[in-house]
Design a protein around this motif. Sequence first.
Motif, PDB file in Angstrom:
ATOM      1  N   UNK A  22       0.972  -1.138  -0.057  1.00  0.00           N
ATOM      2  CA  UNK A  22      -0.034   0.033   0.063  1.00  0.00           C
ATOM      3  C   UNK A  22       0.768   1.278   0.152  1.00  0.00           C
ATOM      4  N   UNK A  23       2.064   1.180   0.662  1.00  0.00           N
ATOM      5  CA  UNK A  23       2.682   2.316   0.812  1.00  0.00           C
ATOM      6  C   UNK A  23       3.394   2.720  -0.500  1.00  0.00           C
ATOM      7  N   UNK A  24       3.979   1.598  -1.246  1.00  0.00           N
ATOM      8  CA  UNK A  24       4.533   1.766  -2.564  1.00  0.00           C
ATOM      9  C   UNK A  24       3.419   2.171  -3.818  1.00  0.00           C
ATOM     10  N   UNK A  25       2.244   1.762  -3.489  1.00  0.00           N
ATOM     11  CA  UNK A  25       1.042   2.190  -4.326  1.00  0.00           C
ATOM     12  C   UNK A  25       0.762   3.621  -4.039  1.00  0.00           C
ATOM     13  N   UNK A  29       1.347   6.758  -6.789  1.00  0.00           N
ATOM     14  CA  UNK A  29       0.309   7.569  -7.162  1.00  0.00           C
ATOM     15  C   UNK A  29       0.701   9.053  -7.054  1.00  0.00           C
ATOM     16  N   UNK A  30       1.318   9.202  -5.972  1.00  0.00           N
ATOM     17  CA  UNK A  30       1.871  10.732  -5.589  1.00  0.00           C
ATOM     18  C   UNK A  30       2.786  11.097  -6.460  1.00  0.00           C
ATOM     19  N   UNK A  33       1.854   8.697 -10.951  1.00  0.00           N
ATOM     20  CA  UNK A  33       1.681   7.159 -11.617  1.00  0.00           C
ATOM     21  C   UNK A  33       3.122   6.682 -12.048  1.00  0.00           C
ATOM     22  N   UNK A  34       4.181   6.605 -11.332  1.00  0.00           N
ATOM     23  CA  UNK A  34       5.227   6.021 -11.629  1.00  0.00           C
ATOM     24  C   UNK A  34       5.262   4.651 -11.560  1.00  0.00           C
ATOM     25  N   UNK A  35       5.349   4.027 -12.789  1.00  0.00           N
ATOM     26  CA  UNK A  35       4.907   2.516 -12.924  1.00  0.00           C
ATOM     27  C   UNK A  35       5.819   1.733 -12.149  1.00  0.00           C
ATOM     28  N   UNK A  36       7.013   2.075 -12.190  1.00  0.00           N
ATOM     29  CA  UNK A  36       7.944   1.110 -11.057  1.00  0.00           C
ATOM     30  C   UNK A  36       7.375   1.028  -9.804  1.00  0.00           C
ATOM     31  N   UNK A  37       7.214   2.127  -9.225  1.00  0.00           N
ATOM     32  CA  UNK A  37       6.425   2.119  -7.591  1.00  0.00           C
ATOM     33  C   UNK A  37       5.210   1.320  -7.702  1.00  0.00           C
ATOM     34  N   UNK A  38       4.197   1.555  -8.703  1.00  0.00           N
ATOM     35  CA  UNK A  38       3.114   0.942  -8.487  1.00  0.00           C
ATOM     36  C   UNK A  38       3.401  -0.472  -8.711  1.00  0.00           C
ATOM     37  N   UNK A  39       4.011  -1.201  -9.690  1.00  0.00           N
ATOM     38  CA  UNK A  39       4.309  -2.413 -10.007  1.00  0.00           C
ATOM     39  C   UNK A  39       4.910  -3.206  -8.667  1.00  0.00           C
TER      40      UNK A  39
END
Length: 146
Positions: A22-25, A29-30, A33-39
């Motif tokens: 949840x923290x990385x998601x 988003x902050x 929408x950095x795709x690496x952090x979201x993945x």
Amino acid sequence: EKTTSMVSDNTKIGTGLMFLGFTFLFLGIIFLFDSTLLALGDILFLTGLTLTIGASRTVRFFSRKDRIRGIIAFFGGVAMVLFRWPVIGMIMQIYGLVYLFGQFFPIAAASLKDVPVVGSVFRHPSVERFFSSFGGGGSGDRRAPV
């Protein structure tokens, strides 16, 4: 004197991994929408969920035919994030999560009514109406989705 814990080590580790997910998601988003952090958040969340509730219950939850629309949306969203389409992927994941866990939202909202600070928000009539619209409204046979 040694006391035994009622929670297994896998559950503790899984809960920690879900929190990290949840923290990385949130950070993904902050940071626009950095795709690496979201993945990374998706992978940690799914790993944590599997450790928390167990592999068999996870497979059983994500293989129910009555939830196929939410399952496809959620995992399609994960795939979109992994393929570097983060905005579309997150929209698909949110839709999938609402579809999968929508019947649980009224249960969670009812529980939060007793919490000191946020309870007054969840007792507000418009908020109550919003949460009762999920999962069949005021039916008394609700249960947790997992």
